[in-house]
Each structure stands twice: as C-alpha cells, then as structure tokens.
Design a protein around this motif. Structure first.
Motif, short mmCIF file in Angstrom:
data_model
loop_
_atom_site.label_atom_id
_atom_site.label_comp_id
_atom_site.label_asym_id
_atom_site.label_seq_id
_atom_site.Cartn_x
_atom_site.Cartn_y
_atom_site.Cartn_z
N LEU A 1 21.61 -6.67 -26.45
CA LEU A 1 22.22 -5.44 -26.95
C LEU A 1 21.71 -4.24 -26.18
O LEU A 1 22.48 -3.32 -25.85
N PHE A 2 20.40 -4.25 -25.87
CA PHE A 2 19.85 -3.13 -25.09
C PHE A 2 20.45 -3.11 -23.69
O PHE A 2 20.73 -2.03 -23.16
N LEU A 3 20.65 -4.28 -23.08
CA LEU A 3 21.27 -4.32 -21.76
C LEU A 3 22.70 -3.79 -21.79
O LEU A 3 23.14 -3.11 -20.85
N ILE A 4 23.42 -4.10 -22.88
CA ILE A 4 24.78 -3.57 -23.01
C ILE A 4 24.75 -2.05 -23.12
O ILE A 4 25.56 -1.34 -22.49
N VAL A 5 23.82 -1.54 -23.94
CA VAL A 5 23.68 -0.08 -24.07
C VAL A 5 23.33 0.54 -22.72
O VAL A 5 23.89 1.57 -22.32
N LEU A 6 22.40 -0.10 -22.02
CA LEU A 6 21.97 0.42 -20.72
C LEU A 6 23.11 0.37 -19.70
O LEU A 6 23.23 1.26 -18.84
N ALA A 7 23.95 -0.65 -19.80
CA ALA A 7 25.06 -0.79 -18.85
C ALA A 7 26.07 0.34 -19.00
O ALA A 7 26.75 0.70 -18.03
N THR A 8 26.18 0.91 -20.19
CA THR A 8 27.12 2.01 -20.38
C THR A 8 26.73 3.24 -19.56
O THR A 8 27.57 4.11 -19.30
N TYR A 9 25.45 3.31 -19.14
CA TYR A 9 25.01 4.44 -18.33
C TYR A 9 25.62 4.39 -16.93
O TYR A 9 25.66 5.41 -16.22
N MET A 10 26.08 3.19 -16.54
CA MET A 10 26.69 3.04 -15.22
C MET A 10 28.13 3.58 -15.19
O MET A 10 28.70 3.77 -14.12
N VAL A 11 28.72 3.82 -16.35
CA VAL A 11 30.09 4.33 -16.42
C VAL A 11 30.05 5.83 -16.19
O VAL A 11 29.35 6.55 -16.91
N PRO A 12 30.78 6.35 -15.21
CA PRO A 12 30.79 7.81 -14.97
C PRO A 12 31.28 8.57 -16.21
O PRO A 12 32.22 8.12 -16.87
N PRO A 13 30.65 9.68 -16.55
CA PRO A 13 31.09 10.43 -17.73
C PRO A 13 32.55 10.85 -17.66
O PRO A 13 33.23 10.94 -18.67
N GLN A 14 33.05 11.09 -16.44
CA GLN A 14 34.44 11.52 -16.29
C GLN A 14 35.42 10.44 -16.73
O GLN A 14 36.54 10.75 -17.14
N ALA A 15 34.98 9.16 -16.67
CA ALA A 15 35.88 8.07 -17.04
C ALA A 15 36.17 8.04 -18.54
O ALA A 15 37.17 7.49 -18.97
N SER A 16 35.26 8.62 -19.33
CA SER A 16 35.43 8.59 -20.79
C SER A 16 35.95 9.91 -21.35
O SER A 16 36.07 10.05 -22.57
N LEU A 17 36.27 10.86 -20.48
CA LEU A 17 36.71 12.16 -20.97
C LEU A 17 38.03 12.09 -21.73
O LEU A 17 38.18 12.70 -22.79
N VAL A 18 38.99 11.34 -21.20
CA VAL A 18 40.30 11.27 -21.85
C VAL A 18 40.20 10.59 -23.22
O VAL A 18 40.72 11.14 -24.22
N VAL B 1 17.79 10.63 -32.78
CA VAL B 1 18.58 9.42 -32.55
C VAL B 1 17.94 8.56 -31.45
O VAL B 1 17.79 7.35 -31.61
N SER B 2 17.58 9.18 -30.33
CA SER B 2 17.00 8.43 -29.21
C SER B 2 15.65 7.83 -29.58
O SER B 2 15.33 6.70 -29.17
N SER B 3 14.84 8.57 -30.36
CA SER B 3 13.54 8.05 -30.78
C SER B 3 13.70 6.84 -31.70
O SER B 3 13.00 5.82 -31.53
N LEU B 4 14.60 6.94 -32.66
CA LEU B 4 14.83 5.81 -33.56
C LEU B 4 15.35 4.60 -32.81
O LEU B 4 14.89 3.47 -33.04
N ALA B 5 16.32 4.81 -31.92
CA ALA B 5 16.86 3.70 -31.14
C ALA B 5 15.80 3.09 -30.23
O ALA B 5 15.69 1.86 -30.11
N ALA B 6 14.98 3.96 -29.60
CA ALA B 6 13.94 3.46 -28.70
C ALA B 6 12.90 2.65 -29.46
O ALA B 6 12.45 1.60 -28.99
N TYR B 7 12.52 3.12 -30.64
CA TYR B 7 11.56 2.37 -31.45
C TYR B 7 12.15 1.03 -31.86
O TYR B 7 11.47 -0.01 -31.82
N GLY B 8 13.41 1.03 -32.28
CA GLY B 8 14.04 -0.22 -32.70
C GLY B 8 14.12 -1.23 -31.58
O GLY B 8 13.82 -2.42 -31.78
N PHE B 9 14.47 -0.80 -30.38
CA PHE B 9 14.59 -1.72 -29.26
C PHE B 9 13.24 -2.20 -28.74
O PHE B 9 13.15 -3.25 -28.10
N SER B 10 12.19 -1.42 -28.98
CA SER B 10 10.88 -1.78 -28.42
C SER B 10 9.97 -2.51 -29.40
O SER B 10 9.16 -3.35 -29.00
N LYS B 11 10.10 -2.22 -30.72
CA LYS B 11 9.12 -2.74 -31.69
C LYS B 11 9.72 -3.61 -32.79
O LYS B 11 8.97 -4.17 -33.57
#
Length: 279
Positions: free
Chosen positions: A111-128, A92-102
C-alpha cells in the motif's frame, strides 16, 4: 604544520569564493528592495543608485497595500490558505507516516508503494479530474478547495515516515506494555521525538503553498479570493510601466517567507541532524 597551513589556506579560499557567490545571489534582491524605495525616474539611472537620492517608500507601499488593488486582502487570503494547509497537511502526513512505519497490517508495504507511486504522476495530469470533482461538489472557486488540494502530500508522508522509522521500537513496546494505544503512543512519544522533522516539513509546506501559482490559477475565479501569486501577476499587468510599484509588491510578497525561514531555520537544522542520527 604544512598540512595545517594547506587546510587553512583552502578554507580561506573557499570562504572568499562563497562570499562573492552570496553577494552575486543577493544583488537582485538588493536591487528590488532599493527600487521599491525610489521614484520612477530613478529606477534605470546609471550608475545604479543603491541608496536612492529621493525616497518614495511611503507612497509606493501605500499604493501597493491600500490602492485600487489592495494587497492586504490578498495577504489575508494567502495567510489563511497557507497556514490552514500547513496545519492539516502536517497532521495528515504525520498520522500516515506513523501508520506506515510503526503499525503492521496486511499488505502495508504494498500500500505504501502504491501511495509512493502516485508521486510519479505529474500534477498537471490530475488537474482536469480534480477540476471536475471540485466543481461537482461545490468546492470550486473557494479557499476550502485550495486547502484540501494541498493537505494530502505523498512527499510529506514519505519524508516523515523515514524519521518515524528512526524511533526506537523498544519505546513503542514499553508503551504498549503500559497499556498505551497507538493514538497515545503517537501523540506522547513518537511525535515529540520527530518534532524537528515535522517543523521542517511545515516550513517547506508553507513556502510551497505561499508560492503556489498553478492551483489558485485553475481553481479560483473571484478576484477577492486571489492569493498573493495571482494578485502579484495581475498587479504587474495593470502597473506594467511602474517598476517601483511592482518591486514594492514583490518585496511584500517575499517578506513572509523570509520571516518564516528566519524563525524556523533552527528547526530545519535540527531536522537535518535528526535525519543523520538514526537509532
């Protein structure tokens, strides 16, 4: 000549310092391994017996692996979850990385910035939300749910995208002229070039999944489905007074990580080298 001597002396001092630092780092692991071979009465003897006088290795590890709380079951659970999660996440990560780069498409950078911004959300916030979603679709208390949780990685996509961006555009264009589509270009050209990077990410993903305690704790309820971190915690609670058994369980828990790293360290070095040389 004096400058060379100065450099050599500096290297010797650095080597000696790093040697003692490595010994200090390894001492707890050596003690853990040594304790797993002892009888209970020799654990806290002073001075420390690094090589036990009385060996009890077979009994300790037999109790850990085949006793009332058998580790072989939890090993199988962890291996299944870690291997499948690593495989799916790499694809999944390889396909997504290829799509965003090539692949150029409207709003791709945003769209890539939006995906990257989700990394700033702590995992605990999405547990519920994840807990409610998985329970509603029947993936709660299942290994499939754990595998899906770890199969989509923003960090993996970002990491591999940086390596795919280093693949020469001329190779992509030449393949397109020959009639190759993006799917063939990905599998036949781009992916083999960045294989060390994918292998590096696979090793990291395996280690993260193997050591994951939070997700199994939240999403698993049945003892027979427990992974190694949960099993080791419960095993420690049950056998809190038997340090030899706890250390034998801990040694068993980290052994696959050592094997994976020893086997894959060559790919890690190649991945670092690939990241330092971009075309």
């Amino acid at each position: 000549m004096n400058s060379l001597k100065h450099i050599n002396i500096k290297k010797i001092i650095v080597t000696i310092v790093m040697f003692f630092c490595s010994i200090a780092f390894l001492l707890p692991f050596i003690w853990m391994l040594s304790t797993s071979f002892k009888i209970e009465g020799d654990v806290f003897t002073f001075p420390i017996q690094w090589i036990p006088d009385t060996w009890n290795m077979i009994n300790n590890y037999n109790e850990v692996w085949f006793g009332d709380y058998p580790f072989y079951l939890y090993y199988w659970n962890s291996i299944k979850v870690a291997v499948l999660t690593t495989l799916v996440s790499c694809v999944v990560s390889s396909l997504a990385a290829y799509g965003f780069s090539k692949i150029r498409f409207p709003a791709g950078s945003w769209l890539f910035l939006i995906v990257l911004a989700t990394y700033m959300v702590p995992p605990q916030a999405s547990l519920v939300p994840q807990f409610l979603l998985f329970r509603s679709i029947g993936l709660f208390d299942s290994h499939l749910g754990l595998i899906l949780l770890g199969s989509f990685s923003v960090l993996g996509t970002f990491m591999l995208r940086q390596f795919f961006m280093g693949v020469h555009t001329d190779l992509i264009d030449a393949a397109k002229i020959d009639g190759a589509g993006h799917w063939k270009i990905f599998w036949k050209i781009a992916l083999p070039i960045v294989r060390p990077a994918v292998a590096t990410y696979a090793i990291l993903r395996f280690i993260w999944t193997w050591n994951d305690y939070q997700n199994p704790l939240i999403f698993l309820r049945t003892d027979e489905l427990y992974t190694i971190p949960l099993a080791l915690q419960k095993f420690t609670t049950i056998n809190g007074e038997f340090y030899t058994l706890i250390m034998a369980g801990a040694v068993s828990a980290i052994l696959p990580l050592l094997i994976v790293f020893i086997i894959g360290q060559k790919h890690v070095i190649e991945g670092i080298a690939l990241g330092g040389v971009k075309g």
